[in-house]
Design a protein around this motif. Structure first.
Motif: not given
Length: 165
Positions: A34-37, A50-54, A65-67, A86-87
């Motif tokens: 994953y790039a970000w968790y 919003r952060f994820e969409a951008v 990866k989200e919670i 993994s992030s």
């Protein structure tokens, strides 16, 4: 005295912009699943989405990866730790609700420990709702997105992708 601009500097600037765009669009997260968790309390889900969409708008090949609903899981710390390993980076959305959630605080603490073993910035806290932060959280550089200001959250996502890649 006027500075002379070489004809090559314009060509260089053009090529550099093209290479930067290629790097941004390529999936350079080779060592990480994953790039970000993203870690947030559901009260701040709108800001996290919003952060994820951008991020996806800027690079739709990124894996994020989200919670998950972890607090009922007896081994949720292991699940969080595995996801964080993994992030490439951990984005946390700081708020009073975040600090009341056992899973969110454990995620931050595990990320804080992991950050010392990374060669790059790992923690990316975003302060979305004013709250009294614990001293060890105050010592970390965070981005202030006052009271869930979605425009500031969007700018934070743009900044994060530029810093990370």
């Amino acid at each position: 005295m006027q500075k002379r601009v070489s004809p090559f500097s314009a060509i260089f600037d053009e090529l550099k912009a093209e290479v930067d765009e290629i790097i941004l669009q390529s999936n350079v997260v080779q060592d990480f699943k994953y790039a970000w968790y993203l870690s947030y309390d559901l009260a701040n889900e709108k800001a996290a989405k919003r952060f994820e969409a951008v991020l996806h708008q800027l690079n739709n090949s990124l894996h994020i990866k989200e919670i998950e609903k972890l607090e009922g899981d007896l081994d949720f710390q292991t699940n969080i730790y595995d996801a964080l390993k993994s992030s490439m980076a951990l984005v946390i959305f700081l708020s009073p609700e975040f600090l009341k959630s056992i899973a969110c605080v454990d995620t931050f603490n595990l990320g804080y420990c992991l950050s010392s073993s990374r060669k790059h910035d790992f923690l990316a806290p975003i302060y979305v709702v004013k709250t009294d932060l614990p001293l060890y959280v105050q010592s970390i550089q965070w981005i202030y997105c006052k009271e869930n200001d979605l425009n500031k959250v969007s700018l934070a996502a743009e900044k994060s992708i530029k810093i990370t890649f």
